[in-house]
Enzyme design. Structure first.
Site, PDB file in Angstrom:
ATOM      1  N   CYS A 141       0.855  -1.174   0.000  1.00  0.00           N
ATOM      2  CA  CYS A 141       0.000   0.000   0.000  1.00  0.00           C
ATOM      3  C   CYS A 141       0.892   1.224   0.000  1.00  0.00           C
ATOM      4  CB  CYS A 141      -0.888  -0.026   1.232  1.00  0.00           C
ATOM      5  SG  CYS A 141      -1.892   1.444   1.398  1.00  0.00           S
ATOM      6  N   HIS A 190       6.706   8.310  -2.011  1.00  0.00           N
ATOM      7  CA  HIS A 190       6.397   7.791  -3.346  1.00  0.00           C
ATOM      8  C   HIS A 190       7.620   7.072  -3.901  1.00  0.00           C
ATOM      9  CE1 HIS A 190       2.428   9.610  -4.144  1.00  0.00           C
ATOM     10  NE2 HIS A 190       2.826  10.466  -3.215  1.00  0.00           N
ATOM     11  N   GLU A 216       7.900   4.969  -6.153  1.00  0.00           N
ATOM     12  CA  GLU A 216       7.890   4.830  -7.612  1.00  0.00           C
ATOM     13  C   GLU A 216       8.692   5.942  -8.291  1.00  0.00           C
ATOM     14  OE1 GLU A 216       4.249   7.401  -6.753  1.00  0.00           O
ATOM     15  OE2 GLU A 216       5.325   5.774  -5.769  1.00  0.00           O
TER      16      GLU A 216
END
Length: 180
Positions: free
Chosen positions: A4, A136, A138
């Protein structure tokens, strides 16, 4: 298994299903929630209220975090001090930290001043890999250099598979009449 990345969904899930706060929610999703386990950051309240321009005001950029030694995230990173990129206006509501921790949510990473929750997780005896982050990852991951959290997630999935826990056997009645 789940990764998550938004942190919000994990905290809400734990609050609702492990801490018994059935109507827990995020102030971002429902500003009238009676249990805002995710709330507006103090320095963002006037922005959300429309009293200040939103442009360039959110918590944006790289921020340091101190990780709990021995936690899944510390193991994934191989260190207890990291800097990750952020882009948000909401945080774990500190008023619920003890209740969430008592329900089994490990707060495994904090801002250096200890005020902001940066990483949370469940222990591996509760779930094979349940990690949430305010950051984040990513934004720092590349096809040939995956972020440490992605690598750890895939590693946990492979370990789970190797333990012969997958595929899940469904009861006979659940698949009756269904062509698989």
């Amino acid at each position: 298994m789940g990764l998550c990345l938004g942190l919000q969904c994990m905290v809400i899930e734990v609050a609702r299903h492990l801490a018994g706060i059935t109507d827990a929610d995020s102030a971002e999703f429902d500003e009238r929630t009676s249990h805002p386990v995710i709330s507006t950051m103090a320095d963002q309240a006037d922005v959300i209220a429309g009293e200040r321009d939103m442009g360039g005001t959110m918590r944006l950029g790289a921020y340091p975090a101190k990780l709990e030694p021995g936690s899944l995230v510390a193991k994934a990173y191989g260190t207890t001090e990291v800097a990750e990129r952020h882009r948000h206006r909401y945080e774990v509501n500190n008023a619920y930290r003890k209740q969430l921790a008592d329900a089994g949510l490990a707060i495994s990473g904090l801002s250096p001043d200890g005020h902001l929750v940066e990483f949370v997780e469940l222990t591996t005896d509760q779930h094979p890999f349940f990690v949430g982050t305010q950051a984040h990852p990513e934004l720092k991951s590349r096809p040939t250099r995956p972020h440490p959290l992605f690598t750890a997630f895939v590693g946990a999935a492979l370990t789970y598979l190797a333990a012969d826990r997958l595929p899940v056997e469904l009861p006979e009645t659940a698949t009756a009449g269904v062509q698989l």
